[in-house]
Design a protein around this motif. Structure first.
Motif, PDB file in Angstrom:
ATOM      1  N   ILE A   6       0.829  -1.202   0.000  1.00  0.00           N
ATOM      2  CA  ILE A   6       0.000   0.000   0.000  1.00  0.00           C
ATOM      3  C   ILE A   6       0.869   1.261   0.000  1.00  0.00           C
ATOM      4  O   ILE A   6       0.623   2.201  -0.760  1.00  0.00           O
ATOM      5  CB  ILE A   6      -0.954  -0.010   1.209  1.00  0.00           C
ATOM      6  N   SER A   7       1.925   1.266   0.821  1.00  0.00           N
ATOM      7  CA  SER A   7       2.835   2.408   0.863  1.00  0.00           C
ATOM      8  C   SER A   7       3.563   2.573  -0.466  1.00  0.00           C
ATOM      9  O   SER A   7       3.763   3.700  -0.949  1.00  0.00           O
ATOM     10  CB  SER A   7       3.854   2.233   1.990  1.00  0.00           C
ATOM     11  N   GLY A   8       3.946   1.447  -1.049  1.00  0.00           N
ATOM     12  CA  GLY A   8       4.610   1.494  -2.352  1.00  0.00           C
ATOM     13  C   GLY A   8       3.731   2.113  -3.411  1.00  0.00           C
ATOM     14  O   GLY A   8       4.187   2.941  -4.212  1.00  0.00           O
ATOM     15  N   PHE A   9       2.456   1.735  -3.414  1.00  0.00           N
ATOM     16  CA  PHE A   9       1.522   2.305  -4.389  1.00  0.00           C
ATOM     17  C   PHE A   9       1.387   3.813  -4.192  1.00  0.00           C
ATOM     18  O   PHE A   9       1.381   4.588  -5.157  1.00  0.00           O
ATOM     19  CB  PHE A   9       0.152   1.631  -4.249  1.00  0.00           C
ATOM     20  N   ALA A  10       1.302   4.270  -2.921  1.00  0.00           N
ATOM     21  CA  ALA A  10       1.155   5.695  -2.637  1.00  0.00           C
ATOM     22  C   ALA A  10       2.382   6.484  -3.095  1.00  0.00           C
ATOM     23  O   ALA A  10       2.258   7.533  -3.748  1.00  0.00           O
ATOM     24  CB  ALA A  10       0.912   5.899  -1.144  1.00  0.00           C
ATOM     25  N   LEU A  11       3.575   5.987  -2.771  1.00  0.00           N
ATOM     26  CA  LEU A  11       4.800   6.678  -3.166  1.00  0.00           C
ATOM     27  C   LEU A  11       4.956   6.729  -4.679  1.00  0.00           C
ATOM     28  O   LEU A  11       5.354   7.758  -5.249  1.00  0.00           O
ATOM     29  CB  LEU A  11       6.016   5.984  -2.537  1.00  0.00           C
ATOM     30  N   LEU A  12       4.640   5.637  -5.336  1.00  0.00           N
ATOM     31  CA  LEU A  12       4.734   5.601  -6.794  1.00  0.00           C
ATOM     32  C   LEU A  12       3.758   6.578  -7.440  1.00  0.00           C
ATOM     33  O   LEU A  12       4.078   7.214  -8.449  1.00  0.00           O
ATOM     34  CB  LEU A  12       4.450   4.179  -7.293  1.00  0.00           C
ATOM     35  N   SER A  13       2.575   6.704  -6.861  1.00  0.00           N
ATOM     36  CA  SER A  13       1.582   7.629  -7.408  1.00  0.00           C
ATOM     37  C   SER A  13       2.091   9.061  -7.350  1.00  0.00           C
ATOM     38  O   SER A  13       1.934   9.836  -8.308  1.00  0.00           O
ATOM     39  CB  SER A  13       0.264   7.502  -6.637  1.00  0.00           C
ATOM     40  N   VAL A  14       2.716   9.428  -6.231  1.00  0.00           N
ATOM     41  CA  VAL A  14       3.276  10.772  -6.092  1.00  0.00           C
ATOM     42  C   VAL A  14       4.383  10.995  -7.125  1.00  0.00           C
ATOM     43  O   VAL A  14       4.434  12.032  -7.807  1.00  0.00           O
ATOM     44  CB  VAL A  14       3.816  10.996  -4.664  1.00  0.00           C
ATOM     45  N   LEU A  15       5.283  10.023  -7.258  1.00  0.00           N
ATOM     46  CA  LEU A  15       6.374  10.131  -8.228  1.00  0.00           C
ATOM     47  C   LEU A  15       5.839  10.226  -9.642  1.00  0.00           C
ATOM     48  O   LEU A  15       6.345  11.007 -10.466  1.00  0.00           O
ATOM     49  CB  LEU A  15       7.310   8.922  -8.088  1.00  0.00           C
ATOM     50  N   CYS A  16       4.813   9.456  -9.940  1.00  0.00           N
ATOM     51  CA  CYS A  16       4.208   9.465 -11.275  1.00  0.00           C
ATOM     52  C   CYS A  16       3.648  10.841 -11.605  1.00  0.00           C
ATOM     53  O   CYS A  16       3.839  11.359 -12.711  1.00  0.00           O
ATOM     54  CB  CYS A  16       3.109   8.406 -11.341  1.00  0.00           C
ATOM     55  N   ILE A  17       2.963  11.454 -10.644  1.00  0.00           N
ATOM     56  CA  ILE A  17       2.386  12.780 -10.860  1.00  0.00           C
ATOM     57  C   ILE A  17       3.488  13.820 -11.088  1.00  0.00           C
ATOM     58  O   ILE A  17       3.388  14.670 -11.986  1.00  0.00           O
ATOM     59  CB  ILE A  17       1.500  13.180  -9.658  1.00  0.00           C
ATOM     60  N   ILE A  18       4.560  13.741 -10.294  1.00  0.00           N
ATOM     61  CA  ILE A  18       5.673  14.682 -10.442  1.00  0.00           C
ATOM     62  C   ILE A  18       6.293  14.573 -11.827  1.00  0.00           C
ATOM     63  O   ILE A  18       6.536  15.580 -12.517  1.00  0.00           O
ATOM     64  CB  ILE A  18       6.736  14.434  -9.355  1.00  0.00           C
ATOM     65  N   LEU A  19       6.558  13.341 -12.280  1.00  0.00           N
ATOM     66  CA  LEU A  19       7.163  13.139 -13.592  1.00  0.00           C
ATOM     67  C   LEU A  19       6.225  13.574 -14.713  1.00  0.00           C
ATOM     68  O   LEU A  19       6.660  14.148 -15.720  1.00  0.00           O
ATOM     69  CB  LEU A  19       7.545  11.666 -13.769  1.00  0.00           C
ATOM     70  N   PHE A  20       4.932  13.311 -14.541  1.00  0.00           N
ATOM     71  CA  PHE A  20       3.969  13.694 -15.566  1.00  0.00           C
ATOM     72  C   PHE A  20       3.929  15.211 -15.714  1.00  0.00           C
ATOM     73  O   PHE A  20       3.952  15.748 -16.825  1.00  0.00           O
ATOM     74  CB  PHE A  20       2.584  13.161 -15.205  1.00  0.00           C
ATOM     75  N   VAL A  21       3.890  15.922 -14.589  1.00  0.00           N
ATOM     76  CA  VAL A  21       3.879  17.388 -14.632  1.00  0.00           C
ATOM     77  C   VAL A  21       5.176  17.910 -15.244  1.00  0.00           C
ATOM     78  O   VAL A  21       5.172  18.855 -16.055  1.00  0.00           O
ATOM     79  CB  VAL A  21       3.672  17.960 -13.208  1.00  0.00           C
ATOM     80  N   TYR A  22       6.300  17.294 -14.875  1.00  0.00           N
ATOM     81  CA  TYR A  22       7.591  17.727 -15.414  1.00  0.00           C
ATOM     82  C   TYR A  22       7.638  17.576 -16.933  1.00  0.00           C
ATOM     83  O   TYR A  22       8.069  18.492 -17.648  1.00  0.00           O
ATOM     84  CB  TYR A  22       8.722  16.927 -14.772  1.00  0.00           C
ATOM     85  N   THR A  23       7.208  16.415 -17.439  1.00  0.00           N
ATOM     86  CA  THR A  23       7.263  16.190 -18.888  1.00  0.00           C
ATOM     87  C   THR A  23       6.303  17.108 -19.642  1.00  0.00           C
ATOM     88  O   THR A  23       6.557  17.466 -20.789  1.00  0.00           O
ATOM     89  CB  THR A  23       6.932  14.725 -19.226  1.00  0.00           C
ATOM     90  N   ARG A  24       5.210  17.488 -18.980  1.00  0.00           N
ATOM     91  CA  ARG A  24       4.242  18.375 -19.642  1.00  0.00           C
ATOM     92  C   ARG A  24       4.706  19.831 -19.642  1.00  0.00           C
ATOM     93  O   ARG A  24       4.336  20.593 -20.560  1.00  0.00           O
ATOM     94  CB  ARG A  24       2.885  18.280 -18.946  1.00  0.00           C
ATOM     95  N   THR A  25       5.479  20.227 -18.657  1.00  0.00           N
ATOM     96  CA  THR A  25       5.850  21.639 -18.524  1.00  0.00           C
ATOM     97  C   THR A  25       7.275  21.949 -18.959  1.00  0.00           C
ATOM     98  O   THR A  25       7.549  23.066 -19.416  1.00  0.00           O
ATOM     99  CB  THR A  25       5.677  22.094 -17.055  1.00  0.00           C
ATOM    100  N   SER A  26       8.185  20.989 -18.815  1.00  0.00           N
ATOM    101  CA  SER A  26       9.603  21.273 -19.052  1.00  0.00           C
ATOM    102  C   SER A  26      10.121  20.762 -20.381  1.00  0.00           C
ATOM    103  O   SER A  26      11.120  21.275 -20.903  1.00  0.00           O
ATOM    104  CB  SER A  26      10.454  20.681 -17.921  1.00  0.00           C
ATOM    105  N   LEU A  27       9.478  19.741 -20.948  1.00  0.00           N
ATOM    106  CA  LEU A  27       9.948  19.181 -22.212  1.00  0.00           C
ATOM    107  C   LEU A  27       9.157  19.763 -23.367  1.00  0.00           C
ATOM    108  O   LEU A  27       7.966  20.066 -23.234  1.00  0.00           O
ATOM    109  CB  LEU A  27       9.809  17.654 -22.197  1.00  0.00           C
ATOM    110  N   PRO A  28       9.794  19.931 -24.530  1.00  0.00           N
ATOM    111  CA  PRO A  28       9.073  20.480 -25.691  1.00  0.00           C
ATOM    112  C   PRO A  28       7.965  19.524 -26.135  1.00  0.00           C
ATOM    113  O   PRO A  28       8.112  18.313 -26.092  1.00  0.00           O
ATOM    114  CB  PRO A  28      10.173  20.600 -26.757  1.00  0.00           C
ATOM    115  N   SER A  29       6.848  20.110 -26.564  1.00  0.00           N
ATOM    116  CA  SER A  29       5.723  19.311 -27.028  1.00  0.00           C
ATOM    117  C   SER A  29       5.364  19.712 -28.450  1.00  0.00           C
ATOM    118  O   SER A  29       5.725  20.801 -28.915  1.00  0.00           O
ATOM    119  CB  SER A  29       4.503  19.500 -26.115  1.00  0.00           C
ATOM    120  N   VAL A  30       4.653  18.829 -29.125  1.00  0.00           N
ATOM    121  CA  VAL A  30       4.244  19.088 -30.501  1.00  0.00           C
ATOM    122  C   VAL A  30       3.014  19.992 -30.472  1.00  0.00           C
ATOM    123  O   VAL A  30       1.974  19.619 -29.913  1.00  0.00           O
ATOM    124  CB  VAL A  30       3.920  17.770 -31.232  1.00  0.00           C
ATOM    125  N   GLY A  31       3.134  21.192 -31.055  1.00  0.00           N
ATOM    126  CA  GLY A  31       2.039  22.151 -30.999  1.00  0.00           C
ATOM    127  C   GLY A  31       1.130  22.129 -32.202  1.00  0.00           C
ATOM    128  O   GLY A  31       0.153  22.883 -32.263  1.00  0.00           O
TER     129      GLY A  31
END
Length: 469
Positions: A6-31
């Motif tokens: 259960i703790s592993g799932f919670a920690l992974l969810s937080v990490l997943c959200i952080i990485l998702f936000v990072y890739t959406r805001t910091s990496l170039p995207s196709v416009g």
């Protein structure tokens, strides 16, 4: 020990959200608006196709068991599904290249829908027909949809980087769909019985088929060759182009290990079954009798795959796929060695499995992007299903053997090390390519195939933008 999962799932969810936000805001995207429209059209259909598959998976064994099937009969039914995909997959792939990828995707909905209907009958032979239909449908799912998308992507002139973006979003969405489908399937199974999830799947597949009919245009490989010529051309491409051979070996070895892992993670994380040499069917049966939180563990695996899809975007922004996949495959091999080295230690084994699933999340878009570069358009679906023959053979052999768990994971580690060697071979071939060829090979092959079609049929070239769906 349940808190670990259960703790592993919670920690992974937080990490997943952080990485998702990072890739959406910091990496170039196709416009490009036209690319976003194309990506949306494909992903909606692909997610529905995967949902139709995920809705069925968790309750197949439970349904058979509720019908009073013996362990042997259930084993035979499972083997029939993989065997059907192995035997009929290449034929279906050739149909897609010759008669249309869109038509093949519609056929997927029909065949898998038919497999859902057979689940209403407590009859071994009718259920066997369903497994055969499901095996063929699975071959279509993992070849025709991608073939359609890559053709349309190249036809519309989008870049190879944007192709990787489509695959990354597909992996991310597929993981979300898997979690939601598992919850939905369990909801309906609890209230209406084990056959209800298959009825939900039938509904989803019907919606998917209708959307394809009204939003997708048709595309083909080589329409002028018969099936034997298509087989011959695909076989020749694999024999003569070592890059394609490498891709086939990598796919078969990695996915073979992945499917075996899917069948074995429950007993590997259950202390009571560590020293038991049992068949796969008994492993599946034992999963209903243990107390580990299967839902949280499965969700943790899916979140790990989502993390992998974000890592793919990050890695792709720094180096090429051919290079970083060598290290991903090495890490995958080491991660599946944890049940061997740390036998009985739930924490270490669980962490190893999470790392492996992260590698799966990197693997899927990476392989898709490399196939988009190197697999010829004319026989794309046929070649992709050729790759699935050794994959299914590996799984069938493991299913038929009552191997000790330690030996099963040793086989997986060996397969992944071999895949890493093949990736190193592919990387060395990639470095020998002229830079322009390594970057534009897929688009050039597509242009050549279009030019050939225009010459053969003497038809004017329509404006690609006018054909946007």
């Amino acid at each position: 020990m349940m808190n670990i999962f259960i703790s592993g799932f919670a920690l992974l969810s937080v990490l997943c959200i952080i990485l998702f936000v990072y890739t959406r805001t910091s990496l170039p995207s196709v416009g490009d608006a036209s690319f976003k429209q194309f990506q949306r059209i494909y992903l909606v259909v692909y997610m529905l196709a995967m949902a139709g598959d995920w809705l069925q998976g968790p309750h197949v064994y439970a349904l058979y068991d509720s019908y009073g099937m013996s362990s042997h009969d259930i084993e035979v039914l499972f083997v029939a599904g993989f065997g059907s995909s192995m035997i009929f997959g290449t034929i279906v792939g050739s149909f897609a290249d010759k008669y249309g990828r869109r038509a093949n995707c519609i056929l997927y909905g029909i065949l898998y829908g038919g497999a859902c209907i057979t689940k209403h009958f407590n009859n071994f032979y009718i259920l066997m027909v369903g497994r055969l239909l499901g095996g063929i449908a699975t071959s279509i799912l993992y070849s025709a949809f991608e073939s359609w998308m890559v053709y349309e992507h190249n036809k519309r002139g989008f870049s190879q980087d944007s192709l990787g973006s489509v695959f990354s979003h597909a992996v991310l969405g597929n993981s979300l769909v898997a979690i939601v489908a598992g919850l939905v399937a369990q909801f309906f199974a609890d209230r209406f019985g084990f056959v209800a999830p298959f009825d939900v799947s039938l509904t989803v597949l019907t919606i998917m088929t209708v959307i394809i009919v009204f939003t997708w245009s048709e595309n083909y490989g080589d329409r002028n060759s018969d099936l034997s010529v298509s087989f011959s051309n695909a076989s020749k491409s694999i024999r003569t182009d070592h890059k394609i051979l490498c891709l086939g070996l990598i796919q078969s070895l990695f996915e073979g290990s992945m499917y075996i892992f899917v069948l074995e993670w429950t007993p590997a994380l259950t202390p009571e079954t560590h020293d038991t040499a049992t068949s796969t069917a008994r492993h599946l049966l034992s999963s209903n009798e243990t107390t580990i939180p299967h839902g949280h563990i499965f969700a943790g695996f899916m979140v790990s795959i989502m993390i992998g899809s974000s890592l793919f975007k990050i890695l792709s922004s720094y180096t090429n796929v051919e290079s970083f996949m060598r290290f991903v495959l090495l890490i995958a091999a080491l991660s599946l060695s944890t049940p061997i080295i740390f036998k009985g230690n739930q924490l270490f084994v669980f962490c190893g499995f999470l790392v492996f699933e992260t590698c799966v999340g990197i693997f899927w878009p990476s392989l898709g992007q490399m196939r988009g570069k190197y697999v010829p358009e004319a026989t794309r679906a046929t070649i992709m299903n050729f790759f699935r023959i050794p994959l299914n053979f590996i799984v069938v052999v493991i299913l038929l053997q009552a191997l000790p768990m330690k030996m099963i994971f040793e086989c997986c580690v060996m397969f992944l090390f071999l895949a890493m060697i093949c990736q190193q071979w592919l990387y060395s071939l990639y470095r020998k390519l002229p830079k322009s060829e390594s970057l534009e090979k897929g688009s050039q092959e597509f242009s050549d195939s279009v030019d050939l079609t225009l010459v053969e049929h003497k038809t004017p070239l329509l404006d690609v933008k006018a054909e946007m769906v």
